[in-house]
Design a protein around this motif. Structure first.
Motif, PDB file in Angstrom:
ATOM      1  N   THR A 253     -14.477   8.883   8.988  1.00 12.43           N
ATOM      2  CA  THR A 253     -15.471   8.477   7.985  1.00 12.43           C
ATOM      3  C   THR A 253     -15.216   9.126   6.637  1.00 12.43           C
ATOM      4  N   ASP A 254     -14.250  10.035   6.570  1.00 12.53           N
ATOM      5  CA  ASP A 254     -13.960  10.750   5.319  1.00 12.53           C
ATOM      6  C   ASP A 254     -12.456  10.953   5.209  1.00 12.53           C
ATOM      7  N   ILE A 255     -11.744   9.861   4.923  1.00 17.44           N
ATOM      8  CA  ILE A 255     -10.290   9.924   4.863  1.00 17.44           C
ATOM      9  C   ILE A 255      -9.791   9.289   3.568  1.00 17.44           C
ATOM     10  N   PHE A 256      -8.619   9.735   3.141  1.00 18.71           N
ATOM     11  CA  PHE A 256      -7.996   9.266   1.901  1.00 18.71           C
ATOM     12  C   PHE A 256      -6.528   8.956   2.172  1.00 18.71           C
ATOM     13  N   LEU A 257      -6.021   7.943   1.483  1.00 24.42           N
ATOM     14  CA  LEU A 257      -4.600   7.619   1.578  1.00 24.42           C
ATOM     15  C   LEU A 257      -3.763   8.820   1.157  1.00 24.42           C
ATOM     16  N   LYS A 258      -2.692   9.037   1.880  1.00 27.70           N
ATOM     17  CA  LYS A 258      -1.725  10.114   1.661  1.00 27.70           C
ATOM     18  C   LYS A 258      -2.214  11.473   2.166  1.00 27.70           C
ATOM     19  N   ASP A 259      -3.446  11.522   2.723  1.00 30.80           N
ATOM     20  CA  ASP A 259      -3.871  12.773   3.339  1.00 30.80           C
ATOM     21  C   ASP A 259      -2.959  13.072   4.522  1.00 30.80           C
ATOM     22  N   LEU A 260      -2.631  14.327   4.692  1.00 28.17           N
ATOM     23  CA  LEU A 260      -1.688  14.752   5.722  1.00 28.17           C
ATOM     24  C   LEU A 260      -2.431  15.580   6.757  1.00 28.17           C
ATOM     25  N   TYR A 261      -2.390  15.109   7.997  1.00 22.22           N
ATOM     26  CA  TYR A 261      -3.032  15.795   9.114  1.00 22.22           C
ATOM     27  C   TYR A 261      -1.941  16.261  10.075  1.00 22.22           C
ATOM     28  N   GLY A 262      -1.509  17.497   9.908  1.00 22.95           N
ATOM     29  CA  GLY A 262      -0.414  17.965  10.743  1.00 22.95           C
ATOM     30  C   GLY A 262       0.819  17.112  10.539  1.00 22.95           C
ATOM     31  N   SER A 263       1.211  16.375  11.591  1.00 22.87           N
ATOM     32  CA  SER A 263       2.423  15.548  11.534  1.00 22.87           C
ATOM     33  C   SER A 263       2.145  14.096  11.176  1.00 22.87           C
ATOM     34  N   LEU A 264       0.887  13.745  10.908  1.00 23.32           N
ATOM     35  CA  LEU A 264       0.536  12.363  10.607  1.00 23.32           C
ATOM     36  C   LEU A 264       0.026  12.243   9.182  1.00 23.32           C
ATOM     37  N   GLN A 265       0.613  11.311   8.420  1.00 27.19           N
ATOM     38  CA  GLN A 265       0.176  11.059   7.047  1.00 27.19           C
ATOM     39  C   GLN A 265      -0.361   9.643   6.945  1.00 27.19           C
ATOM     40  N   LEU A 266      -1.561   9.511   6.367  1.00 27.72           N
ATOM     41  CA  LEU A 266      -2.220   8.213   6.278  1.00 27.72           C
ATOM     42  C   LEU A 266      -1.572   7.371   5.183  1.00 27.72           C
ATOM     43  N   GLU A 267      -1.059   6.183   5.563  1.00 27.56           N
ATOM     44  CA  GLU A 267      -0.380   5.292   4.614  1.00 27.56           C
ATOM     45  C   GLU A 267      -1.212   4.068   4.264  1.00 27.56           C
ATOM     46  N   SER A 268      -2.136   3.658   5.116  1.00 27.10           N
ATOM     47  CA  SER A 268      -2.964   2.498   4.794  1.00 27.10           C
ATOM     48  C   SER A 268      -4.253   2.549   5.592  1.00 27.10           C
ATOM     49  N   CYS A 269      -5.289   1.947   5.000  1.00 25.41           N
ATOM     50  CA  CYS A 269      -6.567   1.754   5.694  1.00 25.41           C
ATOM     51  C   CYS A 269      -7.064   0.380   5.296  1.00 25.41           C
ATOM     52  N   ASP A 270      -7.186  -0.489   6.282  1.00 24.30           N
ATOM     53  CA  ASP A 270      -7.550  -1.889   6.028  1.00 24.30           C
ATOM     54  C   ASP A 270      -6.597  -2.494   4.995  1.00 24.30           C
ATOM     55  N   ASP A 271      -7.133  -3.038   3.878  1.00 20.65           N
ATOM     56  CA  ASP A 271      -6.273  -3.704   2.890  1.00 20.65           C
ATOM     57  C   ASP A 271      -5.683  -2.739   1.861  1.00 20.65           C
ATOM     58  N   GLN A 272      -6.091  -1.497   1.905  1.00 17.03           N
ATOM     59  CA  GLN A 272      -5.561  -0.501   0.969  1.00 17.03           C
ATOM     60  C   GLN A 272      -4.290   0.098   1.571  1.00 17.03           C
ATOM     61  N   LYS A 273      -3.185  -0.041   0.835  1.00 18.90           N
ATOM     62  CA  LYS A 273      -1.918   0.424   1.388  1.00 18.90           C
ATOM     63  C   LYS A 273      -1.061   1.057   0.304  1.00 18.90           C
ATOM     64  N   CYS A 274      -0.284   2.037   0.744  1.00 23.26           N
ATOM     65  CA  CYS A 274       0.642   2.718  -0.159  1.00 23.26           C
ATOM     66  C   CYS A 274       2.045   2.127  -0.098  1.00 23.26           C
ATOM     67  N   LEU A 275       2.466   1.661   1.065  1.00 24.28           N
ATOM     68  CA  LEU A 275       3.823   1.139   1.248  1.00 24.28           C
ATOM     69  C   LEU A 275       3.821  -0.362   1.005  1.00 24.28           C
ATOM     70  N   GLU A 276       4.479  -0.784  -0.080  1.00 19.74           N
ATOM     71  CA  GLU A 276       4.527  -2.190  -0.467  1.00 19.74           C
ATOM     72  C   GLU A 276       5.874  -2.798  -0.068  1.00 19.74           C
ATOM     73  N   ASP A 277       5.817  -3.932   0.647  1.00 24.94           N
ATOM     74  CA  ASP A 277       7.031  -4.695   0.946  1.00 24.94           C
ATOM     75  C   ASP A 277       7.415  -5.501  -0.294  1.00 24.94           C
ATOM     76  N   ILE A 278       8.648  -5.349  -0.726  1.00 32.27           N
ATOM     77  CA  ILE A 278       9.114  -6.052  -1.929  1.00 32.27           C
ATOM     78  C   ILE A 278      10.383  -6.830  -1.617  1.00 32.27           C
ATOM     79  N   GLU A 279      10.725  -7.766  -2.516  1.00 35.96           N
ATOM     80  CA  GLU A 279      11.949  -8.558  -2.352  1.00 35.96           C
ATOM     81  C   GLU A 279      12.666  -8.660  -3.700  1.00 35.96           C
ATOM     82  N   TYR A 280      13.915  -8.205  -3.701  1.00 36.22           N
ATOM     83  CA  TYR A 280      14.767  -8.337  -4.877  1.00 36.22           C
ATOM     84  C   TYR A 280      15.461  -9.701  -4.831  1.00 36.22           C
TER      85      TYR A 280
END
Length: 650
Positions: A253-280
């Motif tokens: 209930t209190d989490i933020f993108l890129k927060d690091l919990y030991g060995s796990l780092q949060l990259e996305s929650c629902d539609d909010q995401k840090c890692l974007e798929d791109i195409e050149y």
């Protein structure tokens, strides 16, 4: 073949064209007529010589056109016409050799080869265009939603209170690398050395109800997605080689993108995401008036990122020629090659892509071109974490301090006493001794007072000017009684007596004085608050606000910071000393608030609270007996009547 070996004139052939075609094949075209007649001359000579022998006819070589049948109808001889067969002129006698003939000499007893029929030569092929080529390559990049890769916005880092899906990256490391703003007790625990050395681990996560929501083998650097049965908390066990290495507890209930919990780092929650798929997309265009063939397409990408305060980078070179859709381009035509990738828009980074293309014209100088495409990611939001800790001089957490025994002594006197000056009247006394306290001149006014204490022999034990709330010590070794006088501006205001060999307790109050300590027992414990600020985000920040609130007291701590600018992963702290009364029931709440600004974007804020609950286990009661008659006269003061007196007098 070589005609000179057969005594025939050399046959010249024409090289019409030599050029690169698809798959770099070489196509050589020869003059059809020259090739056909070269073969014809050799075949005619052989046929004439063989006509003398019957068995040669059986071999089928007497007719040279039979030998050339396939040549005449092939790609190089389709235009040739068979000459008419000569009409027979009667019996032909085998010629005799001339006496003067030399064996082996050309024409000695042999029929000369027939003269070839004149023919019209093939038309001259059109000239092949010569000259340099001109090629142009451009790079474009889009995400899955069609946004230019240079303009992809950074999502809000704060997730909702009840996310339906979470994605973590597995970054093997100890609990010490955690970087988040949660205050979860035992939120991360390492076992058996932790998972830092695990290249692969089995991760099992359960929700608040104990339902398993994720269970899989995960490689270091890979992503793990949890999409079902998320509750308010998540517990994950990380095992490596069958051993439990780390346990995590995450408040969802209190989490933020890129927060690091030991060995796990949060990259996305629902539609909010840090890692974007791109195409050149690499577009190659023929910008000249000559055709060309694309022969090379090489891509080089340099990546530099700062993740959790650590700089990461590298260069990757790849040959993309096999991805080109059409390598042969006529003037004005274009073709493309496409390549997928991933960028982290929540971390500071730079992705520099360079592509080089080369092409060849039919005849002439090859050409090449290059292009660059640079993506710079700059998170707009900072993340600051503030934490309050408190310890006494021995390192004990302030929430675990205990109240000492309140009774100083039963029979023996104490060697030292510590008092706090309260500036109260004798009516505020609270102790179990026979109170000996008296106020003078309207009593104390609550200002600064001079305190003089002597023992039973009138030896001075202390003579000091003390402010309200201050503490002072009195050496009572060998003293059974102390008599104190308190004055203000030279005027006597109060006198009191304290017996050190009777029941004496901590927190007893004698007029204006309160017993705080006796010998090694004390109600006042020196403590130290530590306020720690940590940049747990992905961008640098400047601290702009830092204050502490405790009860009615507010303290600005910003100027106490040694460094107000914090890079990613950096920490700074401020300490504050205080005195804690562990003998008094109380709730002490300390709150601190911190604000910081990133280089450009949204400021960040965090708060923390530290609560000390003091609940002494020992009570204090005082029993006192009083006696009065009906008229309110104390019983000890009621006079005894004279036995010689009566109603008429004595």
């Amino acid at each position: 073949f070589y005609p000179s070996l057969y005594g025939l004139p050399k046959v010249k052939y024409q090289e019409v064209n030599l050029y690169y075609h698809k798959q770099e094949r070489v196509d050589m075209r020869f003059g059809k007529l020259a090739l056909a007649f070269s073969i014809l001359n050799v075949a005619s000579a052989a046929a004439t010589a063989a006509a003398e022998e019957e068995e040669d006819r059986k071999l089928g070589f007497a007719d040279p056109w039979f030998f050339l049948h396939h040549i005449a109808n092939s790609e190089y001889g389709s235009s040739m016409t068979r000459p008419p067969t000569p009409r027979p002129t009667g019996r032909t006698r085998r010629p005799t050799h001339s006496p003067t003939c030399k064996p082996g000499e050309y024409g000695c007893g042999e029929t000369p080869p027939p003269t070839p029929r004149p023919r019209t030569p093939d038309p001259t092929p059109p000239p092949v265009p010569e000259g340099p080529c001109f090629v142009e390559v451009t790079i474009t990049c889009e995400n899955s939603e069609g946004e230019d890769c240079k303009e992809i916005p950074t999502p809000s880092l704060e997730c909702g209170e009840e996310p339906d899906a979470l994605t973590f990256s597995f970054l093997p490391g100890s609990c010490e690398q955690s970087a988040n703003t949660q205050d979860v007790e035992d939120g991360c625990q390492d076992f058996s050395g932790g998972p830092a050395s695990c290249a692969e681990a089995e991760i099992v996560c359960t929700n608040e109800d104990g339902v398993t929501v994720f269970e899989s083998e995960v490689l270091a650097g890979d992503l793990m997605e949890i999409t079902e049965s998320l509750d308010e908390s998540l517990t994950c066990d990380i095992r490596c080689n069958g051993l439990l290495r780390q346990t995590l507890m995450i408040d969802t209930t209190d989490i933020f993108l890129k927060d690091l919990y030991g060995s796990l780092q949060l990259e996305s929650c629902d539609d909010q995401k840090c890692l974007e798929d791109i195409e050149y997309t690499y577009t190659i265009e023929n910008v000249h008036d000559l055709p060309m063939t694309v022969t090379e397409l090489e891509r080089e990408i340099f990546i530099r990122r700062v993740i959790n305060g650590e700089s990461q980078g590298g260069t990757d070179i790849k040959d993309l020629i096999d991805l080109v859709e059409d390598k042969d381009l006529e003037p004005g035509e274009s073709t493309t090659a496409q390549e997928s990738g991933v960028i982290d828009v929540c971390a500071e980074g730079e992705y520099e892509t360079k592509v080089i293309v080369k092409a060849d014209p039919p005849l002439g100088i090859p050409c090449e071109d290059s292009d660059e495409y640079i993506i710079i990611t700059t998170p707009k939001e900072c993340r600051v974490d503030v934490e309050i800790t408190c310890e006494d001089e021995e390192g004990t957490d302030c929430t675990e301090l205990e109240t000492p025994s309140l009774q100083c002594t039963e029979d023996d006197s104490v060697d030292s006493l510590t008092f706090q000056y309260l500036a109260g009247g004798c009516d505020e006394s609270a102790n179990t001794q026979d109170d000996e306290c008296e106020d003078f001149n309207d009593g104390l006014s609550g200002r600064q007072g001079r305190i003089i204490c002597v023992d039973e022999d009138t030896d001075v034990l202390i003579d000091e000017v003390v402010n309200v709330g201050e503490f002072f010590d009195v050496d009572t070794a060998g003293v059974s009684e102390i008599i104190c006088e308190i004055s203000e501006d030279g005027e006597k205001k109060q006198s009191l007596t304290i017996k050190t060999d009777e029941h004496l307790f901590l927190k007893d109050v004698y007029g204006a004085l309160e017993v705080i300590g006796c010998d090694e027992e004390s109600c006042l414990v020196p403590i130290t608050y530590t306020y720690t600020l940590d940049n747990v985000g992905q961008v640098p920040m400047d601290v702009t606000r830092f204050e502490r609130v405790r009860g009615d007291s507010t303290e600005i701590l910003l100027d106490d910071l040694e460094d107000k600018s914090l890079d990613v992963g950096e920490t700074t702290s401020v300490t504050e000393d205080d005195i804690l009364d562990v003998c008094e029931e109380d709730e002490i709440v300390t709150t601190t608030t911190v604000e910081a600004d990133p280089p450009a974007g949204v400021p960040c804020l965090d708060e923390d609270e530290y609560v000390i609950m003091m609940d002494p286990k020992e009570c204090r009661v005082d029993a006192e007996v009083t006696c009065t008659d009906e008229e309110g006269t104390e019983c000890a003061e009621i006079p005894t009547p004279d036995p010689n007196c009566n109603e008429d007098g004595c």
